[in-house]
Motif scaffolding. Structure first.
Motif, PDB file in Angstrom:
ATOM      1  N   MET A   3       0.825  -1.218   0.000  1.00 48.03           N
ATOM      2  CA  MET A   3       0.000   0.000   0.000  1.00 48.03           C
ATOM      3  C   MET A   3       0.853   1.259   0.000  1.00 48.03           C
ATOM      4  SD  MET A   3      -3.126  -0.484   2.590  1.00 48.03           S
ATOM      5  CE  MET A   3      -4.065  -1.982   2.746  1.00 48.03           C
ATOM      6  N   GLN A   7      -3.072   5.090   1.038  1.00 51.37           N
ATOM      7  CA  GLN A   7      -3.963   3.944   1.215  1.00 51.37           C
ATOM      8  C   GLN A   7      -3.914   3.436   2.654  1.00 51.37           C
ATOM      9  OE1 GLN A   7      -2.375   1.455  -1.904  1.00 51.37           O
ATOM     10  NE2 GLN A   7      -4.086   1.913  -3.279  1.00 51.37           N
ATOM     11  N   GLN A   8      -2.728   3.491   3.260  1.00 52.36           N
ATOM     12  CA  GLN A   8      -2.607   3.068   4.655  1.00 52.36           C
ATOM     13  C   GLN A   8      -3.426   3.978   5.564  1.00 52.36           C
ATOM     14  OE1 GLN A   8       1.635   3.076   5.279  1.00 52.36           O
ATOM     15  NE2 GLN A   8       1.792   0.877   4.892  1.00 52.36           N
ATOM     16  N   THR A  11      -7.040   3.158   5.198  1.00 52.24           N
ATOM     17  CA  THR A  11      -7.376   1.904   5.885  1.00 52.24           C
ATOM     18  C   THR A  11      -7.500   2.130   7.386  1.00 52.24           C
ATOM     19  OG1 THR A  11      -6.215   0.624   4.196  1.00 52.24           O
ATOM     20  CG2 THR A  11      -6.632  -0.470   6.298  1.00 52.24           C
ATOM     21  N   MET A  14     -10.639   3.893   8.213  1.00 49.31           N
ATOM     22  CA  MET A  14     -11.805   3.007   8.182  1.00 49.31           C
ATOM     23  C   MET A  14     -11.935   2.235   9.494  1.00 49.31           C
ATOM     24  SD  MET A  14     -13.629   3.257   5.517  1.00 49.31           S
ATOM     25  CE  MET A  14     -13.275   4.996   5.334  1.00 49.31           C
ATOM     26  N   VAL A  15     -10.799   1.799  10.038  1.00 43.00           N
ATOM     27  CA  VAL A  15     -10.829   1.072  11.303  1.00 43.00           C
ATOM     28  C   VAL A  15     -11.306   1.998  12.424  1.00 43.00           C
ATOM     29  CG1 VAL A  15      -9.429  -0.133  13.009  1.00 43.00           C
ATOM     30  CG2 VAL A  15      -9.052  -0.550  10.574  1.00 43.00           C
ATOM     31  N   GLY A  18     -15.071   2.513  11.982  1.00 41.84           N
ATOM     32  CA  GLY A  18     -15.837   1.345  12.418  1.00 41.84           C
ATOM     33  C   GLY A  18     -15.910   1.243  13.931  1.00 41.84           C
ATOM     34  N   THR A  19     -14.774   1.490  14.588  1.00 40.83           N
ATOM     35  CA  THR A  19     -14.735   1.426  16.048  1.00 40.83           C
ATOM     36  C   THR A  19     -15.651   2.477  16.659  1.00 40.83           C
ATOM     37  OG1 THR A  19     -12.452   0.639  15.989  1.00 40.83           O
ATOM     38  CG2 THR A  19     -13.232   1.557  18.063  1.00 40.83           C
ATOM     39  N   THR A  22     -19.437   1.753  16.448  1.00 43.27           N
ATOM     40  CA  THR A  22     -19.995   0.855  17.458  1.00 43.27           C
ATOM     41  C   THR A  22     -20.103   1.539  18.816  1.00 43.27           C
ATOM     42  OG1 THR A  22     -17.812  -0.079  17.922  1.00 43.27           O
ATOM     43  CG2 THR A  22     -19.170  -1.237  16.317  1.00 43.27           C
TER      44      THR A  22
ATOM     45  N   ALA B  62      -5.540  -4.590  12.277  1.00 43.61           N
ATOM     46  CA  ALA B  62      -5.223  -3.504  11.350  1.00 43.61           C
ATOM     47  C   ALA B  62      -3.829  -3.683  10.762  1.00 43.61           C
ATOM     48  CB  ALA B  62      -5.335  -2.157  12.057  1.00 43.61           C
ATOM     49  N   LEU B  65      -4.179  -5.914   7.965  1.00 43.24           N
ATOM     50  CA  LEU B  65      -4.871  -5.211   6.875  1.00 43.24           C
ATOM     51  C   LEU B  65      -3.901  -4.342   6.083  1.00 43.24           C
ATOM     52  CD1 LEU B  65      -8.173  -4.037   8.638  1.00 43.24           C
ATOM     53  CD2 LEU B  65      -7.951  -5.815   6.908  1.00 43.24           C
ATOM     54  N   LEU B  66      -2.976  -3.693   6.809  1.00 42.55           N
ATOM     55  CA  LEU B  66      -2.034  -2.793   6.144  1.00 42.55           C
ATOM     56  C   LEU B  66      -1.053  -3.551   5.253  1.00 42.55           C
ATOM     57  CD1 LEU B  66      -1.173  -0.220   8.962  1.00 42.55           C
ATOM     58  CD2 LEU B  66      -2.675   0.084   7.003  1.00 42.55           C
ATOM     59  N   PHE B  70      -5.260  -3.349  -0.669  1.00 38.87           N
ATOM     60  CA  PHE B  70      -6.061  -2.207  -0.234  1.00 38.87           C
ATOM     61  C   PHE B  70      -7.549  -2.503  -0.400  1.00 38.87           C
ATOM     62  CE2 PHE B  70      -7.137   1.919   0.876  1.00 38.87           C
ATOM     63  CZ  PHE B  70      -7.796   2.615  -0.124  1.00 38.87           C
ATOM     64  N   ASN B  71      -8.292  -2.506   0.711  1.00 41.69           N
ATOM     65  CA  ASN B  71      -9.715  -2.810   0.654  1.00 41.69           C
ATOM     66  C   ASN B  71     -10.411  -2.114   1.820  1.00 41.69           C
ATOM     67  OD1 ASN B  71     -12.281  -3.870   0.495  1.00 41.69           O
ATOM     68  ND2 ASN B  71     -11.600  -5.947   0.060  1.00 41.69           N
ATOM     69  N   ALA B  75     -12.140  -3.372   5.572  1.00 42.49           N
ATOM     70  CA  ALA B  75     -11.601  -2.921   6.861  1.00 42.49           C
ATOM     71  C   ALA B  75     -12.727  -2.395   7.750  1.00 42.49           C
ATOM     72  CB  ALA B  75     -10.545  -1.843   6.644  1.00 42.49           C
ATOM     73  N   LEU B  76     -13.627  -1.630   7.151  1.00 42.79           N
ATOM     74  CA  LEU B  76     -14.742  -1.054   7.918  1.00 42.79           C
ATOM     75  C   LEU B  76     -15.658  -2.149   8.457  1.00 42.79           C
ATOM     76  CD1 LEU B  76     -16.379   1.476   8.797  1.00 42.79           C
ATOM     77  CD2 LEU B  76     -17.567   1.320   6.609  1.00 42.79           C
ATOM     78  N   THR B  79     -14.065  -4.277  11.160  1.00 45.05           N
ATOM     79  CA  THR B  79     -13.983  -3.536  12.422  1.00 45.05           C
ATOM     80  C   THR B  79     -15.320  -3.544  13.150  1.00 45.05           C
ATOM     81  OG1 THR B  79     -12.298  -2.076  11.495  1.00 45.05           O
ATOM     82  CG2 THR B  79     -13.445  -1.319  13.468  1.00 45.05           C
ATOM     83  N   ILE B  80     -16.392  -3.298  12.388  1.00 38.13           N
ATOM     84  CA  ILE B  80     -17.715  -3.265  13.014  1.00 38.13           C
ATOM     85  C   ILE B  80     -18.049  -4.618  13.626  1.00 38.13           C
ATOM     86  CG2 ILE B  80     -20.185  -3.075  12.536  1.00 38.13           C
ATOM     87  CD1 ILE B  80     -19.480  -0.892  10.495  1.00 38.13           C
TER      88      ILE B  80
END
Lengths: 110, 237
Positions: A3, A7-8, A11, A14-15, A18-19, A22, B62, B65-66, B70-71, B75-76, B79-80
């Motif tokens: 990546m 892109q990193q 990513t 996104m994490v 998501g966290t 929730t 993560a 994932l790194l 790349f997606n 990842a989202l 995580t959920i």
């Protein structure tokens, strides 16, 4: 690494998203300024203890009872915590004792 | 001056409860820092990720994932799913976090397993400010985690003693808090439901997938039991 830095960053973002989703979701759905529905307030009262039970099992989910250590260090560790806490009612003492017992078993006995 | 003493008192009250978490988090943070190093990441990665993600299991994921393709959507969603149990924490803390002012946002942001278990069950002394107490529990936990990652990222190779098994301290913490509640409550139904639903779903679905089924099972059982529960409560009052 495949990546690019951009892109990193995406990513990781996104994490984070998501966290936070929730964690913030209940507070977004039931804002403080409005009356919380009875059902949700009921859940708020009874969920904490149920979730603590879930957390204990979650921590022990990787224990294998049919091979390796047969889960003995974990069971002895938990038993130590329970017994010492029941006996002494001291949080730090029971946690420290249980952890030391577990560490000794995992490092020396098995 | 009064306000400052107020805040200091809350900090002094909160700190002892976080000591087990300090031990567990610094150790796990160190493990995380070492892990990231071994994958070839610069130390700044584990430090920043500990600071902003603040979800232990998800930070380890993560890292993988790194290193993969790349997606971001994957990842989202991942995580959920991994952090779904935090929704229950939020529901549990809705009432407790009311009236906190701006501190509330950080309290929600830092609502980890450990912050939840302490803030949802602590008997906060009357003279202690609840908001600041819970704020410090949350902040201290977060700080331990970041400090652990820094230590691991820069000095992991030099830890002099064998720390294998130290992660058990967090399991012990949850057991102790569960026990305290068990002994405090007259009705043990919630704890029993949590434990039984978890064990059953763990056996059926396995360690990687059991959290979400367990959450639905707990919700279903608590919902079914609601009316008798409510009646008991009403008659008690």
């Amino acid at each position: 690494m495949t990546m690019s830095v951009t892109q990193q960053v995406i990513t990781i973002a996104m994490v984070v998203l998501g966290t936070m989703l929730t964690r913030f979701l209940p507070f977004i759905l039931f804002p403080a300024g409005k009356t919380t529905p009875d059902y949700i307030r009921y859940l708020g009262r009874v969920l904490p203890t149920a979730v603590l039970g879930l957390l204990v099992i979650y921590c022990l989910k990787d224990v294998t009872f049919l091979s390796g250590t047969y889960g003995i260090p974990e069971m002895v560790g938990v038993a130590s915590v329970v017994l010492i806490h029941f006996w002494k009612k001291n949080m730090l003492l029971s946690i420290a004792s249980g952890t030391v017992v577990y560490m000794v078993m995992i490092q020396v006995v098995f | 001056m009064t306000d400052r003493n107020h805040i200091t008192a809350a900090l002094r009250s909160a700190f002892p409860l976080t000591i087990p978490i300090m031990a567990g988090f610094i150790f796990l943070g160190i493990a995380y820092g070492i892990y990231m190093n071994s994958l070839g990441f610069h130390p700044i990665y584990p430090i920043l990720m500990s600071l902003v993600i603040y979800s232990g299991s998800m930070e380890f994921l993560a890292a993988t994932l790194l290193l993969a393709t790349f997606n971001p959507l994957y990842a989202l969603v991942l995580t959920i799913m991994v952090n779904a149990r935090h929704i229950f924490y939020g529901i549990s803390m809705l009432e407790k976090y009311k009236g906190m002012g701006k501190k509330k946002f950080y309290l929600i942001y830092g609502l980890s397993d450990e912050a939840f278990s302490i803030n949802s069950t602590a008997d906060i002394p009357r003279h202690i400010d609840r908001g600041w107490f819970m704020f410090f529990v949350t902040m201290l936990n977060h700080g331990y985690w970041v400090v652990g990652s820094i230590i691991g990222a820069y000095f992991g190779a030099f830890i002099p003693f064998n720390t294998e098994g130290l992660e058990f301290v967090l399991t012990a913490l949850f057991v102790v808090i569960l026990m305290d509640n068990w002994m405090k409550e007259k009705n043990h139904r919630s704890a029993g439901i949590g434990l039984c639903c978890s064990v059953i779903c763990l056996v059926i679905f396995g360690g990687d997938l059991f959290i979400i089924p367990t959450m639905f099972a707990i919700l279903a059982v608590l919902t079914i039991l609601r009316k008798p529960h409510e009646k008991v409560e009403v008659s008690t009052v």
